[in-house]
Design a protein around this motif. Structure first.
Motif, PDB file in Angstrom:
ATOM      1  N   SER A 189      10.744  53.709  46.918  1.00 39.52           N
ATOM      2  CA  SER A 189       9.768  54.034  47.660  1.00 39.52           C
ATOM      3  C   SER A 189       9.904  52.097  48.017  1.00 39.52           C
ATOM      4  O   SER A 189       9.695  51.100  48.686  1.00 39.52           O
ATOM      5  CB  SER A 189       8.354  54.110  47.836  1.00 39.52           C
ATOM      6  OG  SER A 189       8.505  55.084  47.733  1.00 39.52           O
ATOM      7  N   SER A 239      12.808  50.618  48.386  1.00 40.81           N
ATOM      8  CA  SER A 239      13.598  50.122  49.729  1.00 40.81           C
ATOM      9  C   SER A 239      12.456  49.474  50.976  1.00 40.81           C
ATOM     10  O   SER A 239      13.163  48.976  51.914  1.00 40.81           O
ATOM     11  CB  SER A 239      13.447  51.631  50.267  1.00 40.81           C
ATOM     12  OG  SER A 239      11.513  51.586  50.727  1.00 40.81           O
ATOM     13  N   ARG A 278      17.072  44.119  48.610  1.00 42.71           N
ATOM     14  CA  ARG A 278      17.719  44.969  49.457  1.00 42.71           C
ATOM     15  C   ARG A 278      18.974  45.653  48.537  1.00 42.71           C
ATOM     16  O   ARG A 278      19.574  46.898  48.784  1.00 42.71           O
ATOM     17  CB  ARG A 278      17.209  45.728  49.479  1.00 42.71           C
ATOM     18  CG  ARG A 278      17.129  47.357  49.546  1.00 42.71           C
ATOM     19  CD  ARG A 278      16.328  47.880  51.321  1.00 42.71           C
ATOM     20  NE  ARG A 278      15.185  47.225  52.430  1.00 42.71           N
ATOM     21  CZ  ARG A 278      15.218  46.809  53.935  1.00 42.71           C
ATOM     22  NH1 ARG A 278      16.664  47.177  53.914  1.00 42.71           N
ATOM     23  NH2 ARG A 278      14.186  46.129  53.733  1.00 42.71           N
ATOM     24  N   ALA A 328      19.841  46.844  45.449  1.00 44.32           N
ATOM     25  CA  ALA A 328      19.137  48.213  45.424  1.00 44.32           C
ATOM     26  C   ALA A 328      19.809  49.030  44.268  1.00 44.32           C
ATOM     27  O   ALA A 328      19.199  50.082  43.534  1.00 44.32           O
ATOM     28  CB  ALA A 328      18.239  48.792  45.693  1.00 44.32           C
TER      29      ALA A 328
END
Length: 80
Positions: free
Chosen positions: A28, A31, A38, A41
């Protein structure tokens, strides 16, 4: 657990399940990163997965340890 007056098995379940939420929280947070961060990620999730795997191993050892009778106690924490 003592405030909720949980029996032994339920107390162990609450403790172990409470420690298993780290991976969903990590995903979470990743994101919610800005788009520039990101993009990486996929690489940043690797330490999160490794930490979660380590937590699973530690929890399994705790579960086995809590099932063993304590020589000083009258009964094991997880009575069968």
């Amino acid at each position: 657990a003592t405030g909720a007056q949980l029996p032994g098995r339920e107390w162990v379940t609450v403790v172990l399940m409470s420690s298993q939420k780290s991976l969903p929280v990590c995903v979470s947070v990743l994101s919610a990163l800005p788009p520039a961060l990101r993009a990486h990620a996929g690489l940043m999730i690797v330490p999160c997965i490794m930490a979660h795997a380590a937590q699973l191993i530690i929890d399994s050892m705790l579960a086995v340890r809590w099932e063993q009778p304590d020589p000083d106690a009258k009964a094991p924490l997880l009575a069968s």
